[in-house]
Write a protein that holds these residues in place. Structure first.
Motif, PDB file in Angstrom:
ATOM      1  N   PRO A  86       1.046   7.269   3.745  1.00 42.17           N
ATOM      2  CA  PRO A  86       1.715   8.463   3.211  1.00 42.17           C
ATOM      3  C   PRO A  86       2.039   8.346   1.727  1.00 42.17           C
ATOM      4  CG  PRO A  86       2.609   7.899   5.359  1.00 42.17           C
ATOM      5  CD  PRO A  86       1.679   6.780   4.990  1.00 42.17           C
ATOM      6  N   LEU A  87       2.495   7.152   1.307  1.00 42.69           N
ATOM      7  CA  LEU A  87       2.810   6.954  -0.109  1.00 42.69           C
ATOM      8  C   LEU A  87       1.563   7.066  -0.968  1.00 42.69           C
ATOM      9  CD1 LEU A  87       4.627   6.080  -2.457  1.00 42.69           C
ATOM     10  CD2 LEU A  87       4.166   3.699  -1.803  1.00 42.69           C
ATOM     11  N   GLY A  88       0.502   6.357  -0.583  1.00 41.28           N
ATOM     12  CA  GLY A  88      -0.725   6.396  -1.366  1.00 41.28           C
ATOM     13  C   GLY A  88      -1.334   7.777  -1.425  1.00 41.28           C
ATOM     14  N   ASP A  89      -1.295   8.492  -0.288  1.00 38.92           N
ATOM     15  CA  ASP A  89      -1.844   9.853  -0.246  1.00 38.92           C
ATOM     16  C   ASP A  89      -1.102  10.770  -1.214  1.00 38.92           C
ATOM     17  OD1 ASP A  89      -3.615   9.018   1.676  1.00 38.92           O
ATOM     18  OD2 ASP A  89      -2.492   9.871   3.370  1.00 38.92           O
ATOM     19  N   PHE A  90       0.226  10.621  -1.254  1.00 38.81           N
ATOM     20  CA  PHE A  90       1.039  11.485  -2.111  1.00 38.81           C
ATOM     21  C   PHE A  90       0.758  11.191  -3.593  1.00 38.81           C
ATOM     22  CE2 PHE A  90       5.110  12.213  -4.426  1.00 38.81           C
ATOM     23  CZ  PHE A  90       5.145  13.593  -4.307  1.00 38.81           C
ATOM     24  N   VAL A  91       0.746   9.918  -3.962  1.00 37.01           N
ATOM     25  CA  VAL A  91       0.500   9.560  -5.361  1.00 37.01           C
ATOM     26  C   VAL A  91      -0.877  10.063  -5.800  1.00 37.01           C
ATOM     27  CG1 VAL A  91       0.143   7.639  -6.964  1.00 37.01           C
ATOM     28  CG2 VAL A  91       2.045   7.571  -5.335  1.00 37.01           C
ATOM     29  N   ARG A  92      -1.864   9.877  -4.947  1.00 35.12           N
ATOM     30  CA  ARG A  92      -3.218  10.326  -5.304  1.00 35.12           C
ATOM     31  C   ARG A  92      -3.281  11.845  -5.407  1.00 35.12           C
ATOM     32  NH1 ARG A  92      -5.479   7.805  -1.685  1.00 35.12           N
ATOM     33  NH2 ARG A  92      -5.748   9.454  -0.136  1.00 35.12           N
ATOM     34  N   ALA A  93      -2.615  12.550  -4.456  1.00 35.78           N
ATOM     35  CA  ALA A  93      -2.635  14.013  -4.478  1.00 35.78           C
ATOM     36  C   ALA A  93      -1.959  14.549  -5.738  1.00 35.78           C
ATOM     37  CB  ALA A  93      -1.952  14.570  -3.229  1.00 35.78           C
ATOM     38  N   SER A 134      -0.716  -2.083 -13.723  1.00 34.91           N
ATOM     39  CA  SER A 134      -2.156  -2.242 -13.882  1.00 34.91           C
ATOM     40  C   SER A 134      -2.909  -1.210 -13.051  1.00 34.91           C
ATOM     41  CB  SER A 134      -2.585  -3.646 -13.453  1.00 34.91           C
ATOM     42  OG  SER A 134      -2.452  -3.803 -12.043  1.00 34.91           O
ATOM     43  N   VAL A 135      -4.120  -0.920 -13.467  1.00 36.70           N
ATOM     44  CA  VAL A 135      -4.970  -0.014 -12.700  1.00 36.70           C
ATOM     45  C   VAL A 135      -5.235  -0.601 -11.316  1.00 36.70           C
ATOM     46  CG1 VAL A 135      -7.241   1.092 -12.585  1.00 36.70           C
ATOM     47  CG2 VAL A 135      -6.054   0.915 -14.769  1.00 36.70           C
ATOM     48  N   GLU A 136      -5.405  -1.922 -11.255  1.00 34.11           N
ATOM     49  CA  GLU A 136      -5.674  -2.571  -9.962  1.00 34.11           C
ATOM     50  C   GLU A 136      -4.502  -2.377  -9.005  1.00 34.11           C
ATOM     51  OE1 GLU A 136      -8.261  -3.971 -13.023  1.00 34.11           O
ATOM     52  OE2 GLU A 136      -6.052  -3.961 -12.930  1.00 34.11           O
ATOM     53  N   TYR A 137      -3.271  -2.495  -9.517  1.00 30.53           N
ATOM     54  CA  TYR A 137      -2.099  -2.328  -8.662  1.00 30.53           C
ATOM     55  C   TYR A 137      -1.987  -0.879  -8.200  1.00 30.53           C
ATOM     56  CZ  TYR A 137       2.710  -2.846  -6.994  1.00 30.53           C
ATOM     57  OH  TYR A 137       3.840  -2.866  -6.228  1.00 30.53           O
ATOM     58  N   ILE A 172      -2.002   0.659  -4.284  1.00 25.76           N
ATOM     59  CA  ILE A 172      -0.999   1.584  -3.733  1.00 25.76           C
ATOM     60  C   ILE A 172      -1.680   2.818  -3.161  1.00 25.76           C
ATOM     61  CG2 ILE A 172       0.900   3.140  -4.327  1.00 25.76           C
ATOM     62  CD1 ILE A 172       1.836   1.042  -6.356  1.00 25.76           C
ATOM     63  N   GLU A 173      -2.591   3.411  -3.923  1.00 29.82           N
ATOM     64  CA  GLU A 173      -3.251   4.642  -3.476  1.00 29.82           C
ATOM     65  C   GLU A 173      -4.116   4.406  -2.240  1.00 29.82           C
ATOM     66  OE1 GLU A 173      -3.539   7.284  -7.572  1.00 29.82           O
ATOM     67  OE2 GLU A 173      -5.368   6.592  -6.605  1.00 29.82           O
ATOM     68  N   GLN A 174      -4.718   3.252  -2.139  1.00 34.74           N
ATOM     69  CA  GLN A 174      -5.599   2.969  -1.005  1.00 34.74           C
ATOM     70  C   GLN A 174      -4.869   2.371   0.190  1.00 34.74           C
ATOM     71  OE1 GLN A 174      -8.732   0.523  -2.648  1.00 34.74           O
ATOM     72  NE2 GLN A 174      -9.756   2.272  -3.624  1.00 34.74           N
ATOM     73  N   GLY A 175      -3.557   2.168   0.060  1.00 31.48           N
ATOM     74  CA  GLY A 175      -2.777   1.656   1.183  1.00 31.48           C
ATOM     75  C   GLY A 175      -2.829   0.160   1.344  1.00 31.48           C
ATOM     76  N   ARG A 176      -3.328  -0.556   0.334  1.00 36.65           N
ATOM     77  CA  ARG A 176      -3.404  -2.014   0.435  1.00 36.65           C
ATOM     78  C   ARG A 176      -2.122  -2.687  -0.059  1.00 36.65           C
ATOM     79  NH1 ARG A 176      -7.152  -3.984  -2.889  1.00 36.65           N
ATOM     80  NH2 ARG A 176      -7.726  -2.034  -3.940  1.00 36.65           N
TER      81      ARG A 176
END
Length: 279
Positions: free
Chosen positions: A4-11, A46-49, A53-57
């Motif tokens: 849910p967190l990653g989905d929201f940030v990406r959206a 960082s972009v990696e971090y 987060i966005e991918q749920g890892r």
């Protein structure tokens, strides 16, 4: 698998145009919105971090990172509250092994007594899944002819909105109401009950429901308009009191104008007022 967190940030990132944040356009891109690089730079991570987060890892960002993302995305207060909530449930999902389960539907005696004191007003006890757990006689009198309360067990507003054709006639602002109901599923009563309800409803509600689940659009929750089958259009203001102990809400519907007040008075005189509670 997303969270849910990653989905929201990406959206939210996809919905922001660089120019809105004073960033230069960088030519045509496959995906809309802000680049990960730009958001990461604004948030100081960082972009990696950010990708994790966005991918749920990464399901446990610190409070400082969550606040930095909120600032970088220029979230308003309501969106910030939602971001913090999604951070909480995303973290709990990875440590919780509880199976999806229905929520507790018991209404405390003192809450039922509060409803009685609200007669002859329009009021109900509900949860974020849309279960109508108790209601005043006036609410039943006004909404009884709409199909909303026809369920043999627990009436459910979310199920009604997405599966009953009468809902589109009742709610002139059906799109807004559908957004509200889908959004609220994320808010509980628990991760397990939300998952249970989503699994139950998705097969019968179809794409109108499923496409809203991960949109994370914060509802406006303005005046509630009802095109009542008896003729009058009702305009109602909603006051919601959180019953935190029970993860339920006491919702009071107040006429927004004199015409609505008169129409509600006529409608609620039809049957004898009585309280209905389901445990």
């Amino acid at each position: 698998m997303g969270t849910p967190l990653g989905d929201f940030v990406r959206a939210k990132r996809d919905s922001i145009q660089p120019a809105a944040l004073g960033l230069p356009e960088r030519g045509r891109r496959r995906s809309p919105g802000l680049r990960r690089l730009d958001l990461a730079n604004r948030a100081g991570i960082s972009v990696e971090y950010l990708t994790r987060i966005e991918q749920g890892r990464d399901r446990h960002p610190s409070v400082a990172v969550v606040n930095a993302l909120a600032d970088a995305l220029s979230l308003d207060p309501t969106e910030r509250t939602h971001l913090r909530y999604l951070t909480k449930i995303t973290g709990s999902e990875c440590v919780s092994h509880a199976r999806p389960a229905p929520p507790n539907r018991e209404v405390r005696p003192t809450v039922r007594e509060t409803l009685r004191l609200l007669e002859p007003g329009l009021a109900l006890v509900t949860n974020r899944l849309g279960d109508i757990l108790a209601r005043t006689g006036a609410y039943e009198a006004v909404l009884g002819g709409t199909g909303l309360l026809d369920a043999d067990a627990v009436p459910n507003l979310t199920r009604y909105v997405f599966t009953d054709p009468r809902a589109r006639a009742l709610f002139p602002d059906w799109e807004d109401i559908a957004d509200e109901q889908a959004f609220d599923i994320r808010l509980g009563p628990s991760v397990e009950s939300s998952e249970w309800f989503t699994t139950e409803l998705a097969p019968v509600a179809g794409p109108e429901f499923t496409r809203r689940l991960n949109r994370h659009t914060i509802p406006k929750r303005g005046i509630l308009r009802l095109a009542h089958p008896a003729g009058p259009e009702l305009r109602l203001r909603r006051e919601t009191l959180e019953l935190a102990e029970d993860t339920q809400q006491l919702v009071v519907l107040l006429p927004a104008d004199e015409q609505t007040a008169e129409a509600v008075e006529r409608l609620r005189r039809l049957p004898a007022p009585r309280l209905r509670a389901i445990s």
